[in-house]
Structure formats: C-alpha cells, structure tokens
Design a protein around this motif. Structure first.
Motif, PDB file in Angstrom:
ATOM      1  N   GLY A  25       3.309   0.031  -1.518  1.00 46.70           N
ATOM      2  CA  GLY A  25       2.426  -0.472   0.053  1.00 46.70           C
ATOM      3  C   GLY A  25       2.489   0.528   1.117  1.00 46.70           C
ATOM      4  N   LEU A  26       3.020   1.430   0.779  1.00 51.94           N
ATOM      5  CA  LEU A  26       1.897   2.202   1.444  1.00 51.94           C
ATOM      6  C   LEU A  26       1.056   2.479   1.543  1.00 51.94           C
ATOM      7  N   ALA A  27       0.011   2.729   0.607  1.00 51.35           N
ATOM      8  CA  ALA A  27      -1.066   2.930  -0.981  1.00 51.35           C
ATOM      9  C   ALA A  27      -2.101   1.093   0.513  1.00 51.35           C
ATOM     10  N   LYS A  28      -1.254   0.085   0.443  1.00 47.26           N
ATOM     11  CA  LYS A  28      -2.045  -1.060   1.161  1.00 47.26           C
ATOM     12  C   LYS A  28      -1.220  -0.667   2.756  1.00 47.26           C
ATOM     13  N   TYR A  29      -0.162  -0.232   3.206  1.00 46.46           N
ATOM     14  CA  TYR A  29      -0.501  -0.354   4.622  1.00 46.46           C
ATOM     15  C   TYR A  29      -1.229  -0.577   5.751  1.00 46.46           C
ATOM     16  N   GLY A  30      -1.264  -1.858   6.538  1.00 44.86           N
ATOM     17  CA  GLY A  30      -2.218  -1.928   7.491  1.00 44.86           C
ATOM     18  C   GLY A  30      -3.569  -2.248   6.946  1.00 44.86           C
ATOM     19  N   MET A  31      -3.796  -2.720   5.737  1.00 44.40           N
ATOM     20  CA  MET A  31      -4.569  -3.486   5.087  1.00 44.40           C
ATOM     21  C   MET A  31      -4.871  -4.929   5.231  1.00 44.40           C
ATOM     22  N   PHE A  32      -3.560  -5.484   5.048  1.00 46.66           N
ATOM     23  CA  PHE A  32      -3.285  -6.573   4.757  1.00 46.66           C
ATOM     24  C   PHE A  32      -4.582  -7.594   5.431  1.00 46.66           C
ATOM     25  N   GLY A  33      -4.048  -8.037   6.736  1.00 44.02           N
ATOM     26  CA  GLY A  33      -4.380  -8.756   7.821  1.00 44.02           C
ATOM     27  C   GLY A  33      -6.530  -8.216   7.576  1.00 44.02           C
TER      28      GLY A  33
END
Length: 137
Positions: A25-33
């Motif tokens: 989740g940290l690695a992907k943080y801020g990249m979902f939107g």
C-alpha cells in the motif's frame, strides 16, 4: 473444555502477516487516482508497474518482498514456542519486539538507510531465533 485465547504472540503473527500488505500500500500510495498514462497505478499489471518504480516506492516494494520472506520463520517460531510450553510473558515480549524491529526495518528500508536497515534485520533475526528456543528445556 479449556478456555482458548489469542496470546499477544499470536496477535503479533497477525500484525506481521499484515506488514507486507502495508508495504504494498505504501508503494502504491497516491497513485490510485492518477491515470495510467501519467504513471498512475496499473491494476491490470500491478507487478509490472511496481517493477518500474524507483526511489522510495521501489524500496517499499522490496520491503514487501522481504516481509513475506521473514514471515514463515516467525510464524513457525511462535507456534513451536507455544507447543514447547514457553513462558508466555517472555514469548509475548520477544514476539512484540520482533514486530517492532520489523516495522523499524521497513521504515529504514523506505527511507534509504541501508546500514541501519541491515542492523535491524539482523536484530529481528536474532529475536526470531530467541523465540524459537524460548520454550526449549
């Protein structure tokens, strides 16, 4: 029928099992939107997307892999210690210490501090060996 309950050490197993998920989740943080064409997270090819990451995101992904690698030994050590009738307070303290060290390890990994990270990894390994033998008589 004896009353069964989760010991602190068993709760620590649960936390340790969730640490790799937290790293992902940290690695992907801020990249979902963010759109894929702009480098946003690609759920159709998550491993490929993670492989292309750099800096702290790549290190968070590496911490995820290492957290999965450390998990089987920890789970086994806690179960064996329980089966050997380890002193519960000692086992709980060691399991808690292992989880704290692993959390600190992840933080140092993501922060890019390899020497401190390696020292924490080594300490966590020694604590895990201690867990394995805490019930040995």
């Amino acid at each position: 029928m004896p009353y069964a309950h989760f010991t602190l050490a068993y709760w620590c197993v649960l936390v340790a099992a969730l640490l790799p998920i937290a790293c992902a989740g940290l690695a992907k943080y801020g990249m979902f939107g963010k759109p894929r064409r702009e480098g946003g997270f690609d759920n159709a090819n998550p491993r490929g997307w993670l492989a292309r990451q750099t800096d702290w995101r790549a290190r968070a992904n590496a911490a995820q892999a290492n957290s999965f690698e450390a998990l089987p030994f920890f789970i086994g050590a806690v179960i064996i210690a329980h089966q050997l009738g380890a002193h519960q307070a000692r086992l709980d303290i060691l399991a808690f210490l292992f989880v704290v060290l692993r959390m600190m390890y992840i933080m140092m990994y993501v922060a890019g501090l390899p020497t401190v990270r390696t020292a924490l990894w080594s300490l966590a390994l020694l604590v895990n060996v201690g867990i394995l033998f805490v019930g040995y008589r």
